[in-house]
Design a protein around this motif. Structure first.
Motif, PDB file in Angstrom:
ATOM      1  N   THR A 347       0.800  -1.233   0.000  1.00 31.79           N
ATOM      2  CA  THR A 347       0.000   0.000   0.000  1.00 31.79           C
ATOM      3  C   THR A 347       0.837   1.291   0.000  1.00 31.79           C
ATOM      4  O   THR A 347       0.531   2.213  -0.766  1.00 31.79           O
ATOM      5  CB  THR A 347      -0.997  -0.006   1.180  1.00 31.79           C
ATOM      6  OG1 THR A 347      -1.675  -1.261   1.175  1.00 31.79           O
ATOM      7  CG2 THR A 347      -2.004   1.106   1.061  1.00 31.79           C
ATOM      8  N   LEU A 350       2.040   1.836  -3.468  1.00 33.27           N
ATOM      9  CA  LEU A 350       0.966   2.198  -4.400  1.00 33.27           C
ATOM     10  C   LEU A 350       0.657   3.692  -4.295  1.00 33.27           C
ATOM     11  O   LEU A 350       0.547   4.398  -5.307  1.00 33.27           O
ATOM     12  CB  LEU A 350      -0.295   1.372  -4.108  1.00 33.27           C
ATOM     13  CG  LEU A 350      -0.215  -0.121  -4.441  1.00 33.27           C
ATOM     14  CD1 LEU A 350      -1.489  -0.830  -3.992  1.00 33.27           C
ATOM     15  CD2 LEU A 350      -0.018  -0.313  -5.948  1.00 33.27           C
ATOM     16  N   LYS A 422      -5.048  -1.936   0.421  1.00 29.70           N
ATOM     17  CA  LYS A 422      -5.146  -1.914  -1.047  1.00 29.70           C
ATOM     18  C   LYS A 422      -6.542  -1.480  -1.500  1.00 29.70           C
ATOM     19  O   LYS A 422      -6.683  -0.729  -2.467  1.00 29.70           O
ATOM     20  CB  LYS A 422      -4.793  -3.291  -1.616  1.00 29.70           C
ATOM     21  CG  LYS A 422      -3.299  -3.614  -1.500  1.00 29.70           C
ATOM     22  CD  LYS A 422      -2.876  -4.631  -2.564  1.00 29.70           C
ATOM     23  CE  LYS A 422      -1.365  -4.708  -2.673  1.00 29.70           C
ATOM     24  NZ  LYS A 422      -0.771  -5.680  -1.744  1.00 29.70           N
ATOM     25  N   TRP A 426      -7.267   1.710  -3.927  1.00 25.53           N
ATOM     26  CA  TRP A 426      -7.940   1.719  -5.243  1.00 25.53           C
ATOM     27  C   TRP A 426      -9.205   2.556  -5.230  1.00 25.53           C
ATOM     28  O   TRP A 426      -9.463   3.318  -6.168  1.00 25.53           O
ATOM     29  CB  TRP A 426      -8.213   0.277  -5.716  1.00 25.53           C
ATOM     30  CG  TRP A 426      -6.945  -0.358  -6.206  1.00 25.53           C
ATOM     31  CD1 TRP A 426      -6.243  -1.365  -5.597  1.00 25.53           C
ATOM     32  CD2 TRP A 426      -6.184   0.008  -7.367  1.00 25.53           C
ATOM     33  NE1 TRP A 426      -5.103  -1.648  -6.311  1.00 25.53           N
ATOM     34  CE2 TRP A 426      -5.040  -0.837  -7.391  1.00 25.53           C
ATOM     35  CE3 TRP A 426      -6.349   0.964  -8.384  1.00 25.53           C
ATOM     36  CZ2 TRP A 426      -4.069  -0.741  -8.411  1.00 25.53           C
ATOM     37  CZ3 TRP A 426      -5.394   1.041  -9.386  1.00 25.53           C
ATOM     38  CH2 TRP A 426      -4.269   0.192  -9.387  1.00 25.53           C
ATOM     39  N   THR A 429      -8.011   6.203  -5.213  1.00 22.54           N
ATOM     40  CA  THR A 429      -7.380   6.667  -6.448  1.00 22.54           C
ATOM     41  C   THR A 429      -8.386   6.799  -7.588  1.00 22.54           C
ATOM     42  O   THR A 429      -8.335   7.767  -8.361  1.00 22.54           O
ATOM     43  CB  THR A 429      -6.230   5.726  -6.833  1.00 22.54           C
ATOM     44  OG1 THR A 429      -5.318   5.698  -5.731  1.00 22.54           O
ATOM     45  CG2 THR A 429      -5.504   6.201  -8.073  1.00 22.54           C
ATOM     46  N   ILE A 430      -9.308   5.849  -7.678  1.00 27.22           N
ATOM     47  CA  ILE A 430     -10.308   5.945  -8.745  1.00 27.22           C
ATOM     48  C   ILE A 430     -11.254   7.116  -8.463  1.00 27.22           C
ATOM     49  O   ILE A 430     -11.489   7.970  -9.325  1.00 27.22           O
ATOM     50  CB  ILE A 430     -11.082   4.612  -8.895  1.00 27.22           C
ATOM     51  CG1 ILE A 430     -10.131   3.516  -9.406  1.00 27.22           C
ATOM     52  CG2 ILE A 430     -12.276   4.776  -9.840  1.00 27.22           C
ATOM     53  CD1 ILE A 430     -10.682   2.108  -9.298  1.00 27.22           C
TER      54      ILE A 430
END
Ligand code: CU1
Length: 526
Positions: A347, A350, A422, A426, A429-430
């Motif tokens: 993470t 990322l 994670k 995601w 970020t999306i």
């Protein structure tokens, strides 16, 4: 207190319970206090953003009146900048800098306690204006006259809050500078400093230089409103544009205060998970220093529309474009660090990689805006809003999230839940892109910022943006859950996530002492 016995008053051991946190001088405790304050303010400022996005979900006025909407845009920004992002970096500095340079604590531990404890009161003072007659300031975080002078009696409270926030951050900055200059372990020379420490030292100098300018400018607002001066009043021989120059002389370096420590965080994390030393360490140091210096000579790129002489517009255009050079050096160094590295994608990594990609996009739109003739089209539109949210959310906030996941096991002793981390990454970020990417288009098409209602042709972009904002907001509950879970226990932290950092000798030079002043003499530094 019910269980207190007479004997307890003769106990001179470390303070317990709430008193521990109020009286603490330990850098780890104060770091924790800063981080918790930042997390709470992240949700308070986030709730204000959701009020804004709810109102903007469709054209027309639905939930709030225009005055309250403007109070939300103003307070959202001030709370996020001064209550969330700056305290988060102060928390990271407190926790990590002494450990990274091999010092037993910050150099001025009692002042450290004071600089933290001023902060929650200053933010509460600012927020309290919401409940006063006439409400909170509503002229935007820049507090431009003459609009800001038209508000109710919130101005003196907002100004005093700015003074307190300034005192708090100047004291934190002094502490960091004194600590790094005087308390480095033997052998920890300047060019061996971990990048996070370097970026914070430069940031601290920026803070000391700019906070007095901001304090002075808002004090001039105060005397204009209550003491009959005319610094910013054309009728009395003053000039409202003077305020813009003073504000942005503070404001531009201020946004670098939010981003330089982010660069530091990312420069720690990428080498760890690429299992390679940072590429171009010394060029990173010099790039950070040049960005710091350049940040003082570009301020008027925020005010191309005030009617500057053409020479002024050209100068500020070229000076601003120059900043892309050291920033580009940093981005290429991060890419070169990852190049052919044995990368893994936990993470923190990322968030760090997303930082490099998305912050760079905010940098590119910044470059677009630096061109003064083109900026006449972007000025005061949603394009600006899109730009600075890419730099400050997918920039600064992503760096903070990366740092929290990276160092949480170090702070709590327990691993965070990688699966939830994670998922958080995601969703965040999306949704952040669904929220802010469409704002580039509505802005270029001419939608002004800081308005509660808009023409129907902007409806689709705004609906998308609002959906993204709500998903983003609720995804942060995962972060709160992961943090609480890791504080409460679970799997003991292993060296796994710090392996890379250890191999390259950049971190954990020394273990830092436990979180109480339990020793009576200075601890041995080996
Ligand atoms: Cu700027």
């Amino acid at each position: 207190m019910t269980a207190t016995t007479h004997d307890d008053h003769h106990d001179h051991g470390p303070a317990k319970g709430i008193m521990r946190w109020i009286t603490t001088t330990n850098h780890k405790d104060i770091g924790t206090l800063y981080m918790i304050t930042a997390l709470i303010m992240f949700f308070v400022g986030g709730a204000m953003a959701l009020v804004i996005r709810a109102e903007l979900f469709e054209p027309g006025m639905q939930y709030v009146d225009p005055l309250f909407f403007n109070q939300m845009t103003t307070l959202h920004a001030l709370v996020m900048v001064f209550g969330a992002v700056m305290p988060a970096f102060a928390g990271l500095a407190n926790w990590m800098i002494p450990m990274m340079i091999g010092a037993p604590d910050m150099a001025l531990p009692r002042m450290n306690n004071w600089s933290f404890w001023i902060l929650p009161f200053a933010v509460c003072l600012l927020a309290s204006t919401l409940f006063m007659e006439g409400g909170a300031p509503s002229a935007g975080w820049t507090l431009y006259p003459p609009l800001v002078l038209q508000g109710g009696n919130n101005l003196p409270f907002a100004v005093f809050s700015v003074h307190l926030l300034g005192i708090s951050s100047i004291m934190a900055a002094i502490n960091i500078i004194v600590t790094v200059f005087n308390m480095r372990a033997p052998g920890m020379t300047w060019m061996k400093l971990p990048m996070f420490v370097w970026t914070w030292v430069i940031t601290a100098f920026l803070l000391i230089a700019i906070m007095p300018v901001f304090a002075g400018a808002v004090t001039m607002l105060l005397t204009d409103k209550f003491f009959g001066t005319s610094f910013f009043n054309a009728a009395g021989g003053g000039d409202p544009v003077l305020y813009q120059h003073l504000f942005w002389f503070f404001g531009h370096p201020e946004v670098y205060v939010l981003i330089l420590p982010s660069f530091g965080v990312v420069s720690q994390i990428i080498p760890t998970f690429a299992r390679k030393p940072l590429f171009g360490y010394s060029s990173m140091v010099y790039a950070t220093a040049s960005i710091g210096l350049l940040s003082f000579i570009v301020w008027a790129h925020h005010q191309y529309t005030v009617g500057m002489p053409i020479q002024g517009e050209l100068y500020f255009t070229y000076a601003t474009m120059l900043i892309a050079v050291p920033t580009g050096v940093k981005v290429f160094n991060w890419l070169a660090t990852m190049w052919k590295g044995a990368m893994t994608f936990e993470t923190p990594m990322l968030f760090a990689i997303a930082f490099v990609v998305l912050f760079t996009m905010g940098g590119f739109t910044g470059l677009m805006m630096s061109i003064s003739p083109a900026d006449l089209q972007y000025h005061d539109t949603y394009f600006i809003v899109a730009h600075f949210h890419y730099t400050l959310v997918t920039g600064a906030v992503f760096a903070i999230l990366a740092a929290v996941y990276y160092w949480l096991p170090k702070w709590t002793g327990y691993m965070y839940d990688e699966r939830l981390g994670k998922l958080h990454f995601w969703l965040t970020t999306i949704s952040v892109n669904v929220c802010f990417f469409p704002q580039h288009f509505s802005g270029l098409a001419g939608m002004p910022r800081r308005i509660p209602d808009y023409a129907v042709q902007f409806a689709e972009f705004n609906a998308m943006s609002s959906v993204g904002a709500f998903v983003f907001g609720f995804a942060q509950l995962i972060l709160a859950y992961v943090v609480i879970q890791s504080i409460r226990g679970g799997d003991k932290a292993t060296d796994e996530v710090w392996e890379g950092a250890k191999e390259h000798g950049l971190e954990w030079q020394l273990p830092s002492p436990p979180p109480y002043h339990t020793w009576t003499t200075a601890p041995d530094i080996k």
